[in-house]
Design a protein around this motif. Structure first.
Motif, PDB file in Angstrom:
ATOM      1  N   TYR A   1      43.625  54.235  43.146  1.00 37.76           N
ATOM      2  CA  TYR A   1      42.690  55.695  43.020  1.00 37.76           C
ATOM      3  C   TYR A   1      42.465  56.178  43.650  1.00 37.76           C
ATOM      4  O   TYR A   1      41.838  56.130  45.091  1.00 37.76           O
ATOM      5  CB  TYR A   1      42.062  54.619  41.814  1.00 37.76           C
ATOM      6  CG  TYR A   1      42.229  53.976  40.469  1.00 37.76           C
ATOM      7  CD1 TYR A   1      43.262  52.966  41.095  1.00 37.76           C
ATOM      8  CD2 TYR A   1      41.661  54.528  39.477  1.00 37.76           C
ATOM      9  CE1 TYR A   1      43.883  51.898  40.097  1.00 37.76           C
ATOM     10  CE2 TYR A   1      43.067  53.939  38.917  1.00 37.76           C
ATOM     11  CZ  TYR A   1      43.072  53.137  38.715  1.00 37.76           C
ATOM     12  OH  TYR A   1      43.929  51.750  37.445  1.00 37.76           O
TER      13      TYR A   1
ATOM     14  N   LEU B   1      35.382  47.529  36.764  1.00 39.04           N
ATOM     15  CA  LEU B   1      35.335  47.336  38.236  1.00 39.04           C
ATOM     16  C   LEU B   1      34.548  49.428  38.753  1.00 39.04           C
ATOM     17  O   LEU B   1      35.150  49.854  37.356  1.00 39.04           O
ATOM     18  CB  LEU B   1      36.551  48.283  39.743  1.00 39.04           C
ATOM     19  CG  LEU B   1      37.222  47.046  40.226  1.00 39.04           C
ATOM     20  CD1 LEU B   1      38.111  46.579  40.949  1.00 39.04           C
ATOM     21  CD2 LEU B   1      35.960  46.553  41.148  1.00 39.04           C
TER      22      LEU B   1
ATOM     23  N   GLU C   1      37.132  57.923  48.792  1.00 35.00           N
ATOM     24  CA  GLU C   1      37.189  56.678  47.900  1.00 35.00           C
ATOM     25  C   GLU C   1      36.261  55.211  48.029  1.00 35.00           C
ATOM     26  O   GLU C   1      36.647  54.870  49.521  1.00 35.00           O
ATOM     27  CB  GLU C   1      38.354  56.701  46.923  1.00 35.00           C
ATOM     28  CG  GLU C   1      38.565  58.190  46.956  1.00 35.00           C
ATOM     29  CD  GLU C   1      39.016  58.550  47.507  1.00 35.00           C
ATOM     30  OE1 GLU C   1      40.143  59.217  47.273  1.00 35.00           O
ATOM     31  OE2 GLU C   1      39.254  58.249  48.882  1.00 35.00           O
TER      32      GLU C   1
ATOM     33  N   LEU D   1      34.506  52.359  40.641  1.00 38.73           N
ATOM     34  CA  LEU D   1      35.133  53.139  41.514  1.00 38.73           C
ATOM     35  C   LEU D   1      33.849  54.488  41.784  1.00 38.73           C
ATOM     36  O   LEU D   1      33.089  54.967  41.110  1.00 38.73           O
ATOM     37  CB  LEU D   1      36.196  53.946  41.382  1.00 38.73           C
ATOM     38  CG  LEU D   1      37.293  52.939  41.109  1.00 38.73           C
ATOM     39  CD1 LEU D   1      38.677  53.659  41.023  1.00 38.73           C
ATOM     40  CD2 LEU D   1      37.236  51.329  42.162  1.00 38.73           C
TER      41      LEU D   1
ATOM     42  N   THR E   1      41.410  53.863  47.515  1.00 33.68           N
ATOM     43  CA  THR E   1      41.026  52.970  47.154  1.00 33.68           C
ATOM     44  C   THR E   1      42.101  51.954  46.316  1.00 33.68           C
ATOM     45  O   THR E   1      42.108  51.980  45.174  1.00 33.68           O
ATOM     46  CB  THR E   1      39.436  52.604  46.591  1.00 33.68           C
ATOM     47  OG1 THR E   1      38.560  51.389  46.888  1.00 33.68           O
ATOM     48  CG2 THR E   1      39.241  53.526  44.890  1.00 33.68           C
ATOM     49  N   GLN E   2      41.888  50.479  46.854  1.00 36.69           N
ATOM     50  CA  GLN E   2      43.046  50.075  46.320  1.00 36.69           C
ATOM     51  C   GLN E   2      42.960  49.321  44.695  1.00 36.69           C
ATOM     52  O   GLN E   2      41.049  48.111  44.978  1.00 36.69           O
ATOM     53  CB  GLN E   2      43.550  48.504  46.874  1.00 36.69           C
ATOM     54  CG  GLN E   2      44.659  47.777  46.654  1.00 36.69           C
ATOM     55  CD  GLN E   2      45.945  48.179  46.049  1.00 36.69           C
ATOM     56  OE1 GLN E   2      46.628  49.554  46.653  1.00 36.69           O
ATOM     57  NE2 GLN E   2      46.468  47.960  45.099  1.00 36.69           N
ATOM     58  N   VAL E   3      42.784  49.500  43.571  1.00 36.51           N
ATOM     59  CA  VAL E   3      42.783  48.212  42.854  1.00 36.51           C
ATOM     60  C   VAL E   3      43.582  47.168  41.801  1.00 36.51           C
ATOM     61  O   VAL E   3      44.965  48.102  41.363  1.00 36.51           O
ATOM     62  CB  VAL E   3      42.370  48.938  41.731  1.00 36.51           C
ATOM     63  CG1 VAL E   3      41.623  48.145  40.457  1.00 36.51           C
ATOM     64  CG2 VAL E   3      40.686  49.843  41.579  1.00 36.51           C
ATOM     65  N   THR E   4      43.630  45.826  42.202  1.00 38.75           N
ATOM     66  CA  THR E   4      44.528  44.939  42.173  1.00 38.75           C
ATOM     67  C   THR E   4      44.044  44.204  41.005  1.00 38.75           C
ATOM     68  O   THR E   4      42.922  43.494  40.889  1.00 38.75           O
ATOM     69  CB  THR E   4      45.208  44.182  43.235  1.00 38.75           C
ATOM     70  OG1 THR E   4      45.755  44.977  43.835  1.00 38.75           O
ATOM     71  CG2 THR E   4      45.963  43.048  42.208  1.00 38.75           C
TER      72      THR E   4
ATOM     73  N   GLY F   1      37.191  49.737  44.781  1.00 41.88           N
ATOM     74  CA  GLY F   1      38.124  49.181  44.536  1.00 41.88           C
ATOM     75  C   GLY F   1      38.105  47.538  45.288  1.00 41.88           C
ATOM     76  O   GLY F   1      37.386  46.958  45.605  1.00 41.88           O
TER      77      GLY F   1
ATOM     78  N   THR G   1      46.488  48.258  38.645  1.00 43.82           N
ATOM     79  CA  THR G   1      47.093  48.646  39.622  1.00 43.82           C
ATOM     80  C   THR G   1      47.634  49.204  40.126  1.00 43.82           C
ATOM     81  O   THR G   1      48.715  49.850  39.839  1.00 43.82           O
ATOM     82  CB  THR G   1      47.905  46.816  39.868  1.00 43.82           C
ATOM     83  OG1 THR G   1      47.345  45.541  39.615  1.00 43.82           O
ATOM     84  CG2 THR G   1      48.014  46.315  41.302  1.00 43.82           C
TER      85      THR G   1
ATOM     86  N   ARG H   1      45.568  58.086  40.375  1.00 43.82           N
ATOM     87  CA  ARG H   1      46.230  57.092  40.233  1.00 43.82           C
ATOM     88  C   ARG H   1      47.609  56.903  40.757  1.00 43.82           C
ATOM     89  O   ARG H   1      48.440  57.596  40.443  1.00 43.82           O
ATOM     90  CB  ARG H   1      45.795  55.867  39.622  1.00 43.82           C
ATOM     91  CG  ARG H   1      46.765  55.893  38.761  1.00 43.82           C
ATOM     92  CD  ARG H   1      46.308  54.576  37.579  1.00 43.82           C
ATOM     93  NE  ARG H   1      46.645  54.195  35.877  1.00 43.82           N
ATOM     94  CZ  ARG H   1      46.522  53.582  35.129  1.00 43.82           C
ATOM     95  NH1 ARG H   1      45.099  52.744  35.392  1.00 43.82           N
ATOM     96  NH2 ARG H   1      46.993  53.838  33.765  1.00 43.82           N
TER      97      ARG H   1
END
Length: 115
Positions: free
Chosen positions: A93, A18, A6, A20, A109-112, A9, A90, A38
């Motif tokens: 994912y 965003l 992934e 992904l 993958t981090q989504v903030t 993010g 947040t 997520r």
């Protein structure tokens, strides 16, 4: 062994977008359903959306109208376009085969979403 990678993010402000991507190393990718999942801190992993081999899509109520899942079978790649992001989006994912019960996961993958 299916490999899932992934990417895409990052940190985004509320209302931002965003996209992904998920690269999958699996033959016959086009014949399987795929999903985005997520996991937020302190919560269980949840299904965000999935797309069937035929292209039909389904979304969690919390993201309906804001997120779009798609696939490119020529590239063995799954996408998640995320618009109008909210702080509650947040999470880390992940992509995986749908349904994913018993399957191994990638690193995600981090989504903030934060101002």
């Amino acid at each position: 062994q299916v490999q899932l990678v992934e990417s895409g993010g990052g940190l985004v402000q509320p209302g931002g977008s965003l996209r992904l991507s998920c690269a999958i190393s699996k033959s016959s990718f086009s014949s399987i359903a795929m999903g985005w999942y997520r996991q937020a801190p302190g919560k269980q992993r949840e299904l965000v959306a999935f797309v069937s081999s035929g292209g039909s899509t389904n979304y969690a109520d919390s993201v309906k109208g804001r997120f779009t899942i798609s696939r490119d079978n020529t590239k063995n790649t799954l996408y998640l376009q995320m618009n109008s992001l909210k702080p509650e989006d947040t999470a880390v994912y992940y992509c995986n085969i749908y349904p994913a019960a018993g399957r191994r996961w990638g690193q995600g993958t981090q989504v903030t979403v934060s101002s």
